[in-house]
Scaffold this motif. Structure first.
Motif, short mmCIF file in Angstrom:
data_model
loop_
_atom_site.label_atom_id
_atom_site.label_comp_id
_atom_site.label_asym_id
_atom_site.label_seq_id
_atom_site.Cartn_x
_atom_site.Cartn_y
_atom_site.Cartn_z
N ALA A 130 0.84 -1.18 -0.01
CA ALA A 130 -0.09 0.12 0.01
C ALA A 130 0.78 1.22 -0.01
O ALA A 130 1.73 1.43 0.75
CB ALA A 130 -1.15 0.00 1.12
N LEU A 131 0.91 1.87 -1.06
CA LEU A 131 1.68 3.12 -1.10
C LEU A 131 0.91 4.68 -1.10
O LEU A 131 0.06 4.68 -1.92
CB LEU A 131 2.36 2.94 -2.61
CG LEU A 131 2.96 1.67 -2.82
CD1 LEU A 131 3.72 1.81 -4.49
CD2 LEU A 131 4.03 1.29 -2.05
N VAL A 228 -2.58 2.25 -4.59
CA VAL A 228 -1.73 3.42 -4.72
C VAL A 228 -2.89 4.27 -3.96
O VAL A 228 -4.06 4.57 -4.94
CB VAL A 228 -1.28 3.78 -6.00
CG1 VAL A 228 -0.94 5.15 -6.35
CG2 VAL A 228 -0.44 2.72 -6.59
N ALA A 229 -2.68 5.10 -3.08
CA ALA A 229 -3.75 6.06 -2.69
C ALA A 229 -3.04 7.26 -2.50
O ALA A 229 -1.94 7.45 -1.97
CB ALA A 229 -4.25 5.47 -1.11
N ILE A 257 -8.34 10.30 -2.87
CA ILE A 257 -9.11 10.65 -1.68
C ILE A 257 -9.47 12.12 -1.70
O ILE A 257 -8.53 13.21 -1.69
CB ILE A 257 -8.59 10.36 -0.19
CG1 ILE A 257 -8.12 8.80 -0.08
CG2 ILE A 257 -9.26 10.72 0.89
CD1 ILE A 257 -7.72 8.40 1.08
N PRO A 258 -10.70 12.35 -1.78
CA PRO A 258 -11.19 13.85 -1.81
C PRO A 258 -10.76 14.72 -0.50
O PRO A 258 -10.73 13.97 0.74
CB PRO A 258 -12.63 13.95 -2.10
CG PRO A 258 -13.03 12.46 -2.37
CD PRO A 258 -11.90 11.62 -1.87
N ALA A 274 -10.73 3.25 5.83
CA ALA A 274 -11.78 2.26 5.29
C ALA A 274 -11.10 1.76 3.82
O ALA A 274 -11.39 0.63 3.60
CB ALA A 274 -13.09 3.14 4.75
N ILE A 275 -10.31 2.72 3.35
CA ILE A 275 -9.88 2.12 2.09
C ILE A 275 -8.71 1.16 2.23
O ILE A 275 -8.63 0.21 1.70
CB ILE A 275 -9.21 3.32 1.09
CG1 ILE A 275 -10.26 4.24 0.63
CG2 ILE A 275 -8.08 2.85 -0.02
CD1 ILE A 275 -9.66 5.46 0.24
#
Length: 284
Positions: A130-131, A228-229, A257-258, A274-275
């Protein structure tokens, strides 16, 4: 390596265990039970960045947290410079010490560069990556950091209170929403006084795009699921970087993510959790 337990001080957040590694002494902690997840912070932060996320993930996972050498409560040995190369080598040591098979590796900012280098260069096994707002693709050294690197002597000799205002202004660009005063102080307090300024500038001096250039070239070799977040309003590493990074990794899933800036866990802790929870559930 031998772990040395230490008592928690009366602080909101502190890692309670210590272990010697090649470059110094790492502060770390372990929360919860279940499949292993390792959380690696970036700069200019420390494990405090994960405080809300870690406790939530610990309901279903064994969560390993650590402060990068030279950050938080981790101490560098004399003459050692903090860098992504050093952090990745340290993570490889820790992964062997923790003896957990294929943990999920989560990294933010240079922490993402660290986990990628640990996996691709040092062979640390993982079930998934998870990046988050990842400092991987060059150039990732920000203009502010580049200016500091060019003028280190000036920053080392300016009045301490002026230096404090400089880094406070820079930290405020890391989020889309203003940090609460206590939260801001939890970050800035690590860089207070002469010793804190020295620590901050030592960190900046160790930033180097070369530490991730070979990692970026090897992104196509990643075979595990990858998240990728990115914060929609990241002022340090643009959201377009998320597109480029995701395109280079075949099994990646990109999420923007807004209402979030570079420090996702501060601007959008609920959405980020949550993601990440959803990603981890897919790996079970």
């Amino acid at each position: 390596m031998a772990a040395v337990p230490v008592a928690h001080a009366d602080h909101d957040w502190e890692l309670g265990r210590r272990v010697r590694v090649a470059g110094g002494e790492v502060a770390y902690d372990v929360l919860g039970e279940g499949p292993a997840v390792v959380l690696t912070h970036g700069t200019p932060s420390w494990s405090y960045l994960w405080r809300n996320l870690a406790t939530e993930l610990a309901a279903t996972h064994t969560v390993y947290l650590w402060d990068l050498l030279g950050y938080g409560d981790s101490a560098l040995d004399p003459g050692v410079t903090p860098s992504i190369a050093l952090h990745a080598a340290t993570l490889a040591e820790l992964a062997e010490y923790w003896s957990r098979r294929r943990p999920v590796l989560v990294g933010h900012d240079i922490g993402a560069g660290t986990v990628l280098r640990a996996h691709l260069t040092h062979g640390v096994p993982t079930r998934g990556l998870a990046l988050l707002d990842a400092a991987v693709l060059t150039p990732w050294v920000t203009p502010v950091a580049t200016h500091m690197q060019t003028h280190l002597d000036a920053y080392r000799t300016m009045p301490v209170h002026v230096f404090g205002e400089v880094i406070a202004a820079h930290l405020r660009t890391a989020t889309h929403q203003p940090l609460a005063p206590a939260t801001e102080q939890a970050y800035l307090g690590r860089f207070a006084g002469e010793a804190g300024r020295q620590r901050y500038l030592d960190q900046v001096a160790g930033f180097c795009d070369e530490d991730t250039r070979d990692v970026a070239a090897a992104l196509g070799e990643i075979s595990v699921p990858t998240l990728v977040a990115w914060g929609e309003h990241d002022n340090w590493l643009s959201v377009e970087t998320a597109d480029e990074l995701s395109e280079a990794i075949s099994r990646s899933h990109r999420v923007v993510i807004p209402d979030a800036g570079h420090f996702l866990t501060e601007d959008a802790p609920v959405a980020t959790a949550a993601i990440l929870r959803a990603f981890l559930e897919r790996l079970l």
